[in-house]
Write a protein that holds these residues in place. Structure first.
Motif, mmCIF file in Angstrom:
data_model
loop_
_atom_site.group_PDB
_atom_site.id
_atom_site.type_symbol
_atom_site.label_atom_id
_atom_site.label_comp_id
_atom_site.label_asym_id
_atom_site.label_seq_id
_atom_site.Cartn_x
_atom_site.Cartn_y
_atom_site.Cartn_z
ATOM 1 N N GLY A 134 -12.486 -14.728 -11.585
ATOM 2 C CA GLY A 134 -11.230 -15.265 -11.058
ATOM 3 C C GLY A 134 -11.150 -16.760 -11.316
ATOM 4 O O GLY A 134 -11.501 -17.236 -12.397
ATOM 5 N N LYS A 135 -10.699 -17.483 -10.317
ATOM 6 C CA LYS A 135 -10.606 -18.940 -10.417
ATOM 7 C C LYS A 135 -11.165 -19.566 -9.152
ATOM 8 O O LYS A 135 -11.049 -19.010 -8.064
ATOM 9 C CB LYS A 135 -9.151 -19.370 -10.623
ATOM 10 C CG LYS A 135 -8.559 -18.906 -11.962
ATOM 11 C CD LYS A 135 -7.138 -19.387 -12.139
ATOM 12 C CE LYS A 135 -6.579 -18.935 -13.493
ATOM 13 N NZ LYS A 135 -5.190 -19.394 -13.699
ATOM 14 N N LYS A 166 -12.166 -21.590 -14.357
ATOM 15 C CA LYS A 166 -12.373 -20.153 -14.474
ATOM 16 C C LYS A 166 -13.755 -19.772 -13.955
ATOM 17 O O LYS A 166 -14.726 -20.495 -14.139
ATOM 18 C CB LYS A 166 -12.225 -19.712 -15.928
ATOM 19 C CG LYS A 166 -10.804 -19.775 -16.456
ATOM 20 C CD LYS A 166 -10.735 -19.231 -17.880
ATOM 21 C CE LYS A 166 -9.299 -19.243 -18.397
ATOM 22 N NZ LYS A 166 -9.210 -18.706 -19.784
#
Length: 238
Positions: A134-135, A166
């Motif tokens: 994800g982030k 990221k």
């Protein structure tokens, strides 16, 4: 009076010296157990930080004793590439995967990889390893020169500017054939080491690396873990 004048001129002198270093980009050579690497410096603080890394020589020597021809090495929290460059110069590796999320440090990492002739076998990933893909927010301390220093953290309690980066997992990268499974890993991620290990549960259960070097930071508690939990997870993986 002369002393005061000298002190007042000091910031300007340092600025001029840093400008000169940025233009010339000289290198500092570090040797560990017969393996030599050159690291680019562009300011006085960076030179100081690179030279202070010589204090890690005993750990680097231990690390180099584990590196073998044909290995895949993951450098997690690569910074300016100290371990990546030494691993590359030590043996004929199949692949080096270096993770460094901070943009300025990532740029210096790339320069050092090229300086030491390691670009053809190194994959540089501008992101972090985590428990889930994800982030995430990376906190950057802009008051400290970025390159060659610990100037960023994933800790939710850290102070500084936040930038989005990221996040990957080791299991994901291997499943998607983006990277080969690691034989040796170095993990230095300012407290997020348990997160990194959680994101490689499949690898640890099926084909664990031969050696994992982990620096366990006090900040691990900010990620909901303890040093003992990190050690226990590694012991369970053999």
């Amino acid at each position: 009076m002369k002393k005061s004048l000298m002190i007042s001129r000091l910031p300007g002198i340092i600025a001029l010296r840093n400008l000169y270093l940025e233009y010339r980009k000289p290198t500092v050579n570090i040797s560990v157990d017969g393996t030599n690497c050159d690291f680019i410096i562009t300011n006085h603080q960076e030179r100081k930080n690179i030279l202070s890394m010589e204090e890690e020589k005993s750990v680097i020597k231990l690390f180099l004793n584990e590196i073998k021809n044909g290995d895949v090495f993951y450098d997690v929290g690569s910074n300016v590439g100290l371990y990546s460059c030494f691993a590359c110069k030590k043996a004929q590796l199949e692949e080096i995967v270096a993770f460094e999320p901070q943009p300025e440090v990532n740029a210096r990492l790339k320069e050092n990889i090229e300086q030491n002739g390691c670009a053809d076998k190194t994959k540089i990933i501008k992101g972090v390893l985590a428990a889930e893909r994800g982030k995430q927010n990376l906190v950057v301390d802009e008051s400290v020169p970025a390159t060659g220093a610990t100037t960023h953290s994933m800790s939710p309690d850290a102070d500084g500017e936040r930038i989005e980066v990221k996040a990957y997992t080791v299991d994901e990268l291997i499943t998607q054939n983006a990277c080969s499974s690691p034989d040796v890993m170095k993990i230095d991620v300012e407290g997020a080491e348990y997160e990194v290990l959680q994101g490689m549960s499949q690898v640890l259960s099926k084909s664990p690396p031969r050696a994992i070097f982990v620096e366990i930071h006090d900040q691990v508690k900010h990620f909901g873990a303890t040093p003992d939990e990190v050690k226990s997870l590694l012991r369970e993986a053999g």
